[in-house]
Design a protein around this motif. Structure first.
Motif, mmCIF file in Angstrom:
data_model
loop_
_atom_site.group_PDB
_atom_site.id
_atom_site.type_symbol
_atom_site.label_atom_id
_atom_site.label_comp_id
_atom_site.label_asym_id
_atom_site.label_seq_id
_atom_site.Cartn_x
_atom_site.Cartn_y
_atom_site.Cartn_z
ATOM 1 N N GLN A 1 -36.768 55.642 5.257
ATOM 2 C CA GLN A 1 -37.530 56.471 5.529
ATOM 3 C C GLN A 1 -37.458 58.316 5.197
ATOM 4 O OE1 GLN A 1 -40.547 55.214 6.614
ATOM 5 N NE2 GLN A 1 -39.208 53.256 6.291
ATOM 6 N N GLY B 1 -36.375 59.030 14.066
ATOM 7 C CA GLY B 1 -36.077 58.155 15.045
ATOM 8 C C GLY B 1 -37.070 57.024 15.402
ATOM 9 N N LYS B 2 -38.345 57.552 15.578
ATOM 10 C CA LYS B 2 -39.181 56.260 15.734
ATOM 11 C C LYS B 2 -39.235 55.501 14.581
ATOM 12 C CE LYS B 2 -41.782 59.386 19.065
ATOM 13 N NZ LYS B 2 -43.008 60.175 19.342
ATOM 14 N N GLU B 3 -39.307 56.190 13.614
ATOM 15 C CA GLU B 3 -39.473 55.213 12.291
ATOM 16 C C GLU B 3 -38.415 54.375 12.069
ATOM 17 O OE1 GLU B 3 -40.200 57.855 9.020
ATOM 18 O OE2 GLU B 3 -42.226 58.593 9.943
ATOM 19 N N LEU B 4 -37.270 54.678 12.498
ATOM 20 C CA LEU B 4 -35.936 53.791 12.441
ATOM 21 C C LEU B 4 -35.516 53.237 13.695
ATOM 22 C CD1 LEU B 4 -33.617 56.658 10.362
ATOM 23 C CD2 LEU B 4 -35.157 54.710 9.478
ATOM 24 N N ASN B 5 -36.412 53.129 14.581
ATOM 25 C CA ASN B 5 -35.871 52.535 15.835
ATOM 26 C C ASN B 5 -34.780 52.890 16.232
ATOM 27 O OD1 ASN B 5 -36.436 50.675 17.918
ATOM 28 N ND2 ASN B 5 -35.603 48.842 16.849
ATOM 29 N N TYR B 6 -34.267 54.204 16.045
ATOM 30 C CA TYR B 6 -33.324 54.928 16.781
ATOM 31 C C TYR B 6 -31.888 54.329 16.060
ATOM 32 C CZ TYR B 6 -36.800 56.932 19.413
ATOM 33 O OH TYR B 6 -38.176 57.462 19.587
ATOM 34 N N GLN B 7 -31.794 53.783 14.944
ATOM 35 C CA GLN B 7 -30.698 53.325 14.363
ATOM 36 C C GLN B 7 -30.477 53.716 12.703
ATOM 37 O OE1 GLN B 7 -29.710 49.020 15.298
ATOM 38 N NE2 GLN B 7 -32.076 49.181 16.002
ATOM 39 N N LYS C 1 -27.112 55.343 18.206
ATOM 40 C CA LYS C 1 -26.967 54.707 16.852
ATOM 41 C C LYS C 1 -27.476 55.138 15.420
ATOM 42 C CE LYS C 1 -27.037 50.131 19.547
ATOM 43 N NZ LYS C 1 -27.673 48.908 19.588
ATOM 44 N N LYS D 1 -30.395 55.273 5.925
ATOM 45 C CA LYS D 1 -31.820 54.730 6.424
ATOM 46 C C LYS D 1 -32.856 55.802 6.456
ATOM 47 C CE LYS D 1 -30.129 50.456 6.734
ATOM 48 N NZ LYS D 1 -30.388 49.734 5.598
ATOM 49 N N LYS E 1 -30.194 58.429 23.488
ATOM 50 C CA LYS E 1 -31.145 57.495 22.499
ATOM 51 C C LYS E 1 -30.702 57.524 21.085
ATOM 52 C CE LYS E 1 -35.187 60.499 22.212
ATOM 53 N NZ LYS E 1 -36.597 60.657 22.370
ATOM 54 N N TYR E 2 -30.020 58.596 20.586
ATOM 55 C CA TYR E 2 -29.745 58.409 18.950
ATOM 56 C C TYR E 2 -28.324 57.935 18.793
ATOM 57 C CZ TYR E 2 -33.890 61.611 18.880
ATOM 58 O OH TYR E 2 -35.137 62.130 19.109
#
Length: 364
Positions: free
Chosen positions: A276, A179-185, A218, A249, A215-216
């Protein structure tokens, strides 16, 4: 350098165990055997009586490790820790098993053979929770202590389960890393091992639950695929995921074989740096992919220590120091004191996250 776990890391946790059905297979399947000695041993057996916490480990115990697959580098390292522990207590180490992580009939056959050979303890990583119960119960009836490690069976089919880390912590942390690596999208997928693997399914369950957090909102888990802990199949599954979903992604591969194969594919493809990848991997396998930017971060536990803890636990069981009941404590060599928790489970400790900043500190 090995991973160091803090004392709080030795907490107890409840993992998910699958239901079990009956299965029997004749003994004598093909596979590999590694043994430290050929002498006979003796020791207290499963169900031999109440625990004796002040007892001593008996010398000459015959303890066999039955991994999911003998040719998997992960289990090679893990079982080296088991060998270290068994020989440290004066026991006789043996490793047997099939070369395929999906040969459940072979695992059953090996359990039957080890029981007939009079092993004092069997330590196994279950390929399928639905196939081993009958043979394991027969082993315990024959006074063989049964410990599971890495992947569990149902609670009544063994005495203690050595869990590498909390199933919930592993499942949620994989999603948190990605999630952090994808900016949650973005769309994500899971590349798992075998579809019947107890540990994998438990982790995936907690991944799905973690994704329910707002927060997830997206991020969407679009597919779970299975590489059966086979490098070529995992490579092909990664390729298939990316070709079937152009919006993908991120990939989570909670298997050392799977994450390495996925990294190999990404490294030589147009998706490098665009998709990622995280999961559970060996630092030695993943080092080049972290350093060249294919993978930002992944995690794992200390494999050697997991094998050691399993070996010491089996020796304590076979010596009557513990019986597998909640609250019983024992000493696992230099690893220190452990206490059995709910459902007969003992947790090694928290996993470590590896990235470009720390990966060269670890050599396994």
């Amino acid at each position: 350098m090995g991973i160091r776990f803090s004392a709080p890391g030795r907490r107890l946790a409840v993992t998910v165990a699958g239901a079990v059905v009956l299965a029997t297979v004749a003994a004598g399947c093909g596979g590999a055997t590694k043994s430290s000695t050929d002498n006979s041993g003796s020791g207290a057996a499963a169900g031999a009586g109440p625990a004796n916490p002040n007892g001593q480990i008996k010398k000459g115990l015959k303890i066999a490790f039955l991994p999911k697959a003998t040719n998997n580098p992960y289990f090679t390292v893990l079982d080296s820790g088991g060998k270290k522990a068994v020989e440290a207590v004066g026991g006789q180490y043996k490793e047997v098993g099939t070369s395929s992580a999906t040969d459940t009939a072979g695992q059953v056959s090996y359990v039957n053979t080890l029981t007939q050979q009079g092993e004092n303890a069997i330590i196994l990583s279950a390929q399928d929770p639905n196939a081993l119960c009958t043979s394991l119960k027969q082993a315990m009836s024959a006074k063989v202590s049964v410990v599971t490690y890495d992947s569990d069976t149902a609670q009544d089919c063994r005495q203690v389960f050595i869990n590498q880390a909390s199933a919930e912590a592993l499942g949620r942390s994989e999603v948190q890393l990605l999630g952090k690596e994808l900016n949650y999208q973005g769309d994500i997928a899971v590349l798992s091992a075998a579809q019947t693997a107890t540990n994998q399914n438990a982790w995936i369950g907690f991944m799905q639950d973690e994704l329910k957090d707002p927060k997830y909102a997206k991020m969407k888990l679009v597919k779970v695929v299975y590489g059966n802990d086979d490098a070529q199949m995992s490579f092909q599954q990664t390729q298939g995921l990316l070709q079937s979903d152009p919006n993908l992604k991120g990939i989570i591969a909670p298997t050392t074989v799977g994450i390495k194969a996925a990294a190999q594919y990404l490294d030589g493809s147009q998706y490098k740096g665009k998709v990622q990848l995280t999961g559970l991997g060996d630092p030695n396998d993943m080092r080049q992919y972290v350093k060249d930017g294919t993978v930002q971060a992944f995690e794992l536990w200390d494999e050697v220590k997991l094998g050691e803890l399993a070996g010491y636990t089996a020796a304590a069981l076979a010596s009557g120091i513990i019986t597998g009941e909640k609250g019983q404590s024992y000493t696992a060599g230099e690893l220190g004191k452990y206490t059995i928790g709910d459902n007969g489970e003992v947790v090694l400790g928290d996993p470590t996250v590896f990235n470009a900043q720390n990966i060269d500190q670890y050599q396994f």
